[in-house]
Write a protein that holds these residues in place. Structure first.
Motif, PDB file in Angstrom:
ATOM      1  N   ASP A 155       0.846  -1.194   0.000  1.00  0.00           N
ATOM      2  CA  ASP A 155       0.000   0.000   0.000  1.00  0.00           C
ATOM      3  C   ASP A 155       0.881   1.243   0.000  1.00  0.00           C
ATOM      4  N   MET A 178      -9.864  -8.654   1.585  1.00  0.00           N
ATOM      5  CA  MET A 178     -10.113  -8.253   0.205  1.00  0.00           C
ATOM      6  C   MET A 178     -11.234  -7.227   0.085  1.00  0.00           C
ATOM      7  N   ALA A 180     -12.801  -3.930   0.303  1.00  0.00           N
ATOM      8  CA  ALA A 180     -12.120  -2.639   0.383  1.00  0.00           C
ATOM      9  C   ALA A 180     -12.553  -1.820   1.596  1.00  0.00           C
ATOM     10  N   ALA A 183     -11.170  -3.481   4.762  1.00  0.00           N
ATOM     11  CA  ALA A 183      -9.716  -3.301   4.813  1.00  0.00           C
ATOM     12  C   ALA A 183      -9.369  -1.891   5.278  1.00  0.00           C
ATOM     13  N   GLN A 191      -7.164  -0.894  -0.238  1.00  0.00           N
ATOM     14  CA  GLN A 191      -7.122  -2.147  -0.984  1.00  0.00           C
ATOM     15  C   GLN A 191      -7.098  -1.965  -2.504  1.00  0.00           C
TER      16      GLN A 191
END
Length: 291
Positions: A155, A178, A180, A183, A191
């Motif tokens: 990231d 996974m 978004a 996350a 993500q």
């Protein structure tokens, strides 16, 4: 007489010294962070808040001081000074190193690298937070014929990430939650950028090894695993590493005086891991547990 790598380094002047890096550990003789015997350099500082992080000392980018009560002599008054502590109970976490200093440290293990096909791996924390230093250091290691790798959550700015990755023989790339939104809320992880960066590395011909931490309540489920497989299949990779949750980091939280939010979580057993392993194998991947 031919000089060894370490001797050559000591005779050379490194031009344009990069800013110093902040690290908190150098782990030698590792077999789980890339090919062969590795020396792993842990960089300090991470932008994410993974509840299961096994290296809580890596999260803050600041140099920290802790007291190991098992060594403490209960001096009164305590100076709270690492250098003055008579028992070594006061410990500093983090130090700044120059490019040349880190090279000399790592190249002490040169004989093991060359005998095993190993090399140096940069980990963290998140090494991409110190991308300029990492790029220069890895480029130097490659110029000396050593294998290089990083461990990352991916990231970061694509340009900075690509510059680092191009100096690597392999990138050990974590894929976590996974979804978004989840996350972002749970991990402070962007993500969509992570997935963009993963594809970018593959498209640039860089060897990327996806790694999935298997964390009860977060990633240890078939829906998250299926989302990872669906993402990976078009990229035509052939291996994946599954990293089961463990409790090894708990004493570090106690040392730092931080709460360990995973204290009541039981590490997954073979029955928990097996369905996810089978999913990956059925999709055509060689699966490594750990790694």
């Amino acid at each position: 007489m031919t000089l060894s790598v370490v001797q050559r380094i000591s005779c050379e002047v490194i031009d344009n010294e990069a800013p110093k890096a902040r690290i908190f550990n150098i782990q030698r003789y590792s077999l789980n962070d890339g090919q062969g015997i590795r020396t792993v350099v842990f960089f300090k500082g991470c932008p994410h808040y993974c509840p299961w992080c096994a290296n809580p000392e890596s999260i803050s980018g600041k140099i920290e001081t802790v007291r190991r009560l098992s060594k403490c002599l209960q001096c009164a008054p305590c100076q709270n000074d690492v250098d003055e502590c008579p028992s070594g109970a006061m410990e500093q976490i983090g130090r700044d190193v120059s490019l040349s200093e880190l090279e000399k440290e790592v190249l002490k293990d040169d004989v093991f690298f060359r005998a095993s096909g190993g090399g140096v791996t940069l980990s963290g924390g998140e090494v991409l937070m110190q991308a300029e230093f990492a790029t220069r250091f890895l480029k130097r290691m490659k110029s000396l014929g050593l294998r290089t790798a990083i461990e990352t959550a991916g990231d970061a700015s694509p340009d900075k990430f690509l510059a680092v990755a191009q100096q690597c023989d392999e990138v050990l790339f974590d894929l976590k939650i996974m979804n978004a939104e989840k996350a972002k809320n749970v991990l402070n992880l962007h993500q969509p950028r992570v997935l963009y960066n993963f594809r970018m590395l593959v498209e640039n011909g860089i060897k990327v090894i996806p790694r999935v931490p298997l964390i009860p309540g977060y990633t240890l489920n078939q829906s998250n695993m299926q989302a990872i497989i669906d993402f990976l299949v078009p990229l035509k990779l052939n291996e994946i590493h599954l990293l089961p949750f463990h409790q090894y980091g708990e004493p570090k939280y106690q040392l730092l005086g931080k709460p360990w939010r995973m204290a009541c979580v039981t590490p997954p057993n073979e029955a928990d891991i097996s369905p996810l392993r089978q999913m990956a194998e059925q999709a055509g991947y060689h699966v490594t547990i750990g790694g």
